[in-house]
Design an enzyme around this catalytic site. Structure first.
Site, PDB file in Angstrom:
ATOM      1  CG  ASP A  49       2.690   2.103   6.402  1.00 22.00           C
ATOM      2  OD1 ASP A  49       2.731   0.829   6.366  1.00 22.00           O
ATOM      3  OD2 ASP A  49       2.685   2.756   5.256  1.00 22.00           O
ATOM      4  CG  HIS A  79       1.375  -5.400  11.910  1.00 20.26           C
ATOM      5  ND1 HIS A  79       0.401  -5.522  10.904  1.00 20.26           N
ATOM      6  CD2 HIS A  79       1.500  -6.559  12.397  1.00 20.26           C
ATOM      7  CE1 HIS A  79      -0.289  -7.022  11.056  1.00 20.26           C
ATOM      8  NE2 HIS A  79       0.302  -7.408  12.025  1.00 20.26           N
TER       9      HIS A  79
HETATM   10  P1  IMP Z   1      -0.904  -3.243  -3.407  1.00 22.63           P
HETATM   11  O1  IMP Z   1      -1.622  -3.405  -1.921  1.00 22.63           O
HETATM   12  O2  IMP Z   1       0.537  -4.107  -3.057  1.00 22.63           O
HETATM   13  O3  IMP Z   1      -1.813  -3.679  -4.691  1.00 22.63           O
HETATM   14  O4  IMP Z   1      -0.457  -1.976  -3.639  1.00 22.63           O
HETATM   15  C1  IMP Z   1      -1.736  -0.916  -3.681  1.00 22.63           C
HETATM   16  C2  IMP Z   1      -1.283   0.382  -3.036  1.00 22.63           C
HETATM   17  O5  IMP Z   1      -1.465   0.364  -1.700  1.00 22.63           O
HETATM   18  C3  IMP Z   1       0.264   1.010  -3.131  1.00 22.63           C
HETATM   19  O6  IMP Z   1       0.190   2.279  -3.154  1.00 22.63           O
HETATM   20  C4  IMP Z   1       0.784   0.355  -1.934  1.00 22.63           C
HETATM   21  O7  IMP Z   1       2.003   1.200  -1.417  1.00 22.63           O
HETATM   22  C5  IMP Z   1      -0.193   0.688  -0.837  1.00 22.63           C
HETATM   23  N1  IMP Z   1      -0.184  -0.420   0.246  1.00 22.63           N
HETATM   24  C6  IMP Z   1      -0.146  -1.808   0.210  1.00 22.63           C
HETATM   25  N2  IMP Z   1      -0.121  -2.253   1.425  1.00 22.63           N
HETATM   26  C7  IMP Z   1       0.194  -1.452   2.276  1.00 22.63           C
HETATM   27  C8  IMP Z   1       0.176  -1.324   3.697  1.00 22.63           C
HETATM   28  O8  IMP Z   1       0.071  -2.160   4.276  1.00 22.63           O
HETATM   29  N3  IMP Z   1       0.816   0.137   4.046  1.00 22.63           N
HETATM   30  C9  IMP Z   1       0.886   1.237   3.129  1.00 22.63           C
HETATM   31  N4  IMP Z   1       0.409   0.931   2.035  1.00 22.63           N
HETATM   32  C10 IMP Z   1       0.188  -0.137   1.342  1.00 22.63           C
END
Ligand code: IMP
Length: 506
Positions: A49, A79
């Site tokens: 982000d 995004h």
């Molecule tokens: P996952 O990628 O859904 O397995 O989540 C794993 C960790 O990465 C969690 O803490 C999510 O909040 C974080 N996360 C996954 N994608 C994003 C993103 O695009 N922006 C910020 N955090 C992310």
């Protein structure tokens, strides 16, 4: 004119319907010249982000890239892109949609949710932006199957994942097979054996429901939506496994757009509080389907007031553990926080409330999940580690206009410049989450400015305090700052160099 790249389209019947080619004439349309092609990599330097989509937009115009490519992640990314009154939140389609002269590539390192991808493609089409012939999905990318999303919700809650089935999809890629059932199913399987693919997907779903005693799941509906998504996605599948290499050899300039950011890397982050893919710069040459000799430079984006969504260590977080717990327990905080008095929060002197105020002022709520983002000071130790480990050549800083909020507290701009671990000074980010939680940030407060900088476009017109802060960031990280965001509008951007040092390296 001889076709340079060929693509066959199949429907689920296996019939070859048509084919599109990228002819020499098309090569010119996509800014592909006979000169030497190369690939630049842009990553997030924190926890996601950071505003990568926006920076992609800006650097893509300057460099005239022919291809914007994703190399990791899936629908967990998010995004927002804006062109005039056209606004869209993208999750799986690479940025760069608004320039019709750009190809878009989803690499083999990605995990693709067909239903969501097609919904996104349809949304892009409603903006009168064409993707046919532009969007290419590697046939080696993994399919996110319905059971992955189910498993993510059942098993990964304590990490605070986005619930998009990302971890289970990557896990199945590594497991490959279980009791004769094919777990790892790739996008290209839809071209070769769609019926068999759907059979495996159904069996995987039924096995998960049985193992976890899931009640009331509508299997038929889920499979119907999955199959419809796969069918609609099929025309975008790229069967040529050398697609990217051929393009770059023909002169294409590629921009690899990282998702999820370096501090969430599956290996270099702090497991289990990480995503499941390689988010670091060199991951681009695994998941992006190009050999590394085409690499030219690496860029990284950092936010001057940091955020993190989901659980895990965040050394510079305002309010520390209390903020982590608050954000985990208040998934829908946006509405409630809207009612709060920001000035009162800022004046309270409590770090948790400072984080709340900065979240409200910066609109820091997840683009994919809507969750409140945890807020912290810019951590220069972590940033320096990430710049060093990724060989970052150029840095971009976003949301610099929000720094004026600190002036309201009269404390200056907080910056983490050192780590104290159990009384000893360290200059690295520990590998273990447990140890990171013991680290105490060493903070300095830089003089703050209290003017609206959102209309500034030239470095010389920026306040001296901000230029000094940029100088400090360049000195500590060893990377030059090439551009900064000064407001939410696309045009609210100032290009460097900002300091004498960065002029020398520019
Ligand atoms: P996952 O990628 O859904 O397995 O989540 C794993 C960790 O990465 C969690 O803490 C999510 O909040 C974080 N996360 C996954 N994608 C994003 C993103 O695009 N922006 C910020 N955090 C992310």
């Amino acid at each position: 004119m001889a076709p340079i790249l060929k693509r066959a389209f199949f429907l689920t019947t296996g019939t070859s319907l048509t084919s599109t080619t990228i002819t020499e004439a098309k090569m010119a349309t996509y800014s592909i010249s006979k000169k030497k092609g190369f690939a630049d990599v842009l990553i997030g330097a924190q926890y996601g982000d950071e505003g990568k989509g926006r920076v992609v937009d800006i650097v893509a115009e300057d460099e005239d890239y022919a291809v914007i490519a994703r190399f990791n992640g899936g629908a967990n990314a998010g995004h927002t892109l804006q062109l005039g009154d056209k606004k869209i939140a993208l999750h799986q389609v690479p940025s760069g949609i608004f320039n019709p002269n750009r190809l878009l590539y989803v690499g083999s390192g990605c995990v693709v949710n067909p239903e969501r991808l097609v919904a996104e493609i349809n949304e892009v089409h409603t903006l009168d932006v064409a993707l046919d012939g532009r969007l290419h999905i590697s046939s080696r990318a993994a399919l996110v199957q319905p059971h992955h999303i189910l498993l993510d919700k059942i098993a990964c809650g304590s990490i605070g994942t986005t619930g998009q089935g990302i971890g289970p999809a990557y896990a199945d890629r590594a497991l490959r097979i279980e009791n004769g059932r094919l777990l790892h199913i790739r996008v290209g399987d839809l071209l070769s054996s769609p019926r068999q693919t759907f059979q495996y997907v159904l069996e995987n779903l039924e096995a998960t429901i049985k193992t976890h005693a899931v009640q009331g799941f509508d299997v038929a509906r889920s499979m119907e939506a999955f199959e419809a998504g796969c069918q609609a996605m099929t025309p975008y599948i790229q069967p040529d496994t050398l697609f990217m290499t051929k393009l770059v050899k023909a002169g294409a300039k590629v921009l690899f757009e990282g998702a999820q950011s370096a501090a969430l890397d599956i290996v270099n982050g702090t497991p289990p509080f990480v995503t499941s893919s390689n988010t670091i710069a060199r991951g681009a040459f695994v998941g992006g389907d190009l050999p590394p000799n085409f690499h030219r430079k690496t860029m990284a984006v950092a936010k001057v007031i940091m955020s993190r969504v989901g659980n895990g260590p965040f050394i510079s977080e305002f309010g520390g553990a209390a903020s982590e717990i608050y954000c985990a327990e208040n998934n829908h905080a946006r509405e409630a926080e809207r009612q709060l008095d920001v000035h009162e929060l800022m004046a309270s002197g409590e770090p948790l409330k400072l984080g709340q105020a900065l979240r409200i002022l910066g609109g820091e709520y997840g683009a994919t999940t809507g969750r409140p983002r945890r807020i912290g000071a810019l951590d220069l130790v972590q940033l320096t580690n990430i710049v060093t480990a990724n060989g970052v050549d150029e840095l971009y800083l976003t949301k610099c206009d929000l720094l004026t909020d600190f002036a309201k507290r009269g404390e200056g701009i907080p910056l983490v410049v050192g780590y104290d671990l159990d009384g000893a000074s360290i200059d690295y980010v520990p590998a273990a989450a447990e140890i990171c939680r013991r680290v105490k940030p060493i903070m300095v407060h830089l003089p703050c400015f209290n003017i609206d900088i959102s209309s500034v476009r030239m470095p010389d017109d920026l306040p001296a305090e901000l230029l000094a802060m940029i100088g400090r960031i360049e000195k500590m990280t060893g990377s030059s700052v090439k551009g900064i965001g000064v407001g939410p509008e696309r045009s609210a951007w100032v290009k460097g160099p900002f300091t004498k040092d960065s002029q020398l390296t520019a």
